[in-house]
Design a protein around this motif. Structure first.
Motif, short mmCIF file in Angstrom:
data_model
loop_
_atom_site.label_atom_id
_atom_site.label_comp_id
_atom_site.label_asym_id
_atom_site.label_seq_id
_atom_site.Cartn_x
_atom_site.Cartn_y
_atom_site.Cartn_z
N ALA A 58 -6.96 -49.52 0.60
CA ALA A 58 -6.14 -50.39 -0.25
C ALA A 58 -6.51 -50.20 -1.72
CB ALA A 58 -6.32 -51.84 0.16
N THR A 84 -6.44 -60.67 -0.34
CA THR A 84 -5.21 -60.09 0.18
C THR A 84 -5.49 -58.80 0.94
OG1 THR A 84 -3.91 -61.05 -1.61
CG2 THR A 84 -2.93 -59.19 -0.42
N GLN A 88 -4.96 -57.50 5.05
CA GLN A 88 -4.47 -56.23 5.57
C GLN A 88 -5.43 -55.68 6.62
OE1 GLN A 88 -3.60 -53.35 2.52
NE2 GLN A 88 -3.28 -51.68 3.97
N GLN A 91 -4.90 -57.17 10.07
CA GLN A 91 -3.77 -56.61 10.81
C GLN A 91 -4.19 -55.35 11.56
OE1 GLN A 91 -0.35 -56.07 8.24
NE2 GLN A 91 -0.75 -57.98 7.16
#
Length: 464
Positions: A58, A84, A88, A91
């Protein structure tokens, strides 16, 4: 208390446990897998490899956007957000858990949630989350309980500003500054992650140089690029005291230096998860770091009890742990195993840029008085690197000057951990198949990063 019988019981569902359980089940053995967490995958999936690599990816994506010629001026207010990015990671973790659970179900592995402890050398007692207890009897056992961050007693990890590699994944803000104590793989990777988030990073190394087991040229490059990202490096340091309050953390070093930051991340060492297993009562040795002593077949002092993965110490890599689990299973099934795959395994370190290494280093070859040559390909001269913009990096091949046998491959740069596998496949061959000539005479797609092997081979041949 009801007792269930299995051919084998595996404790822990990380890479080592997964490799052992699936291999045993695929050969027709009845297998139970005990995992203390409600979700399979072990520390690798939930607190280690997967979340940290998602974070790194990321950060890399953000950096690409920020520096892209197409986006310059269009993203003036874009700021990366650590929480944030953690979302991710969750997930990906959920997807990994689902895939692994399906694999166990297909193989017929019985997954049991709970804390395990040996009652005797052939019986485990499992305390389930609801408080119920059950006993598992088996002919063979594989201990694959992994490791956790080492926590010295004089550091207050209960303080919200003092973190380790587990609790850093619970951080709910993007820090302004962070001090990382320990410059091993975990420390260097998180230094890259936070530097990519525009966090002020102090990296404290207890040794003379970063990742000293790697090739010196590669670690020199890592040090240089961490500094260009704003990371301040402190070498040959050890801590005297760590104090924290509501405003931040102060790290006092024995050299007299004091480093202040918003947060402090302890990344210096790990401890094997053996507490409470009851191994010592069976005469199985556990060292001061909670690691189990095993022989070349991964057997403990009790030959029917095996141990694999981080709980046995070096190399403590997910890839190696999975193979160790497979090999222990093979020994259980056949009484023999093949160790060739774990002698030369690639090391992948996901800094920015990333590092991968295989075989011997220049230092080792010099100490062993091996006549070696060097072939290099710098990324800035490769067309594919120029196209993508990832021009920082080098592929370095070490070879025997007389036989041209490949002795080591070291890569620093974008996708280094992927690039290394081409060299790994050739190094695994024997005789003339494993020489520099293979890369010099092979046609590679153009433009590709794989072409670096041909460039490095031709460079090496030109120097002898």
């Amino acid at each position: 208390m009801k007792t269930a019988h299995y051919d084998a019981v595996v404790i822990g569902s990380g890479p080592g446990g997964e490799g052992a359980a699936l291999t045993l089940a695929q050969h027709g053995l009845s297998v139970a897998l005990v995992e203390r967490s409600p979700r399979v995958g072990g520390n690798c999936t939930h607190r280690g490899t997967i979340p940290s690599k998602v974070l790194r990816h990321a950060v890399q994506q953000f950096s690409e956007l920020r520096h892209s010629a197409l986006c310059q001026g269009a993203l003036p207010r874009l700021r990366p957000d650590y929480p944030t990015m953690l979302g991710q990671a969750q997930q990906v973790i959920a997807q990994q858990v689902r895939v692994r659970r399906q694999a166990y179900d297909r193989a017929g592995v019985v997954v049991i949630t709970g804390e395990a402890r040996f009652v005797d050398s052939h019986t485990l007692e499992v305390r389930e989350p609801e408080g119920l207890r059950k006993q598992l009897n088996a002919e063979r056992f594989v201990v694959a309980t992994g490791s956790r961050p080492y926590r010295p007693e004089d550091v207050d990890f209960a303080h919200p500003r003092i973190l380790d590699s587990d609790t850093v994944l619970d951080l709910r803000e993007t820090p302004r500054s962070i001090t990382i104590y320990g410059a091993g793989v975990i420390g260097c990777e998180y230094a890259s992650i936070f530097a990519g988030l525009d966090v002020t990073v102090n990296l404290v190394n207890t040794r003379e140089r970063l990742l000293s087991y790697l090739d010196d040229e590669i670690t020199d490059a890592l040090s240089y690029h961490l500094r260009t990202q704003g990371v301040v490096l402190f070498h040959n340091e050890s801590y005297e005291r760590v104090t924290a309050d509501g405003d931040g953390v102060a790290l006092e070093l024995r050299s007299g230096k004091v480093i202040k930051s918003d947060y402090f991340l302890w990344a210096n060492g790990r401890t094997g998860n053996t507490a409470g297993l009851g191994l010592e009562e069976l005469g199985i040795a556990v060292n001061h770091r909670g690691q189990v002593e095993v022989n070349e077949y991964f057997q403990t002092a009790q030959p029917h009890i095996y141990a694999v993965g981080d709980v046995v110490g070096f190399p403590a890599l997910a890839s190696a742990s999975y193979d160790q689990g497979r090999f222990a299973a093979q020994h259980i099934i056949n009484g023999v195993t093949d160790f060739r795959l774990v002698e030369d395994i690639p090391t992948g370190i996901y800094t920015n840029p990333e590092i991968s290494s295989l075989g011997r280093t220049e230092r080792e070859l010099t100490e062993q008085r091996v006549p070696y040559g060097i072939g290099r390909a710098t990324f800035e001269n490769l067309a594919r690197a120029q196209i993508t913009g990832y021009t920082v990096g080098v592929l370095k091949i070490l070879f025997h000057r007389e036989t041209l046998e490949i002795l080591g491959i070291h890569c620093f740069g974008h996708q280094a951990a992927e690039i290394i596998h081409i060299g790994q496949a050739i190094m695994a061959q024997s005789g003339e198949a494993n020489t520099l000539r293979y890369f010099a005479d092979t046609t590679f797609n153009y433009p590709t990063m794989a072409e670096a092997y041909r460039v490095a081979a031709l460079d090496g041949l030109a120097r002898i």
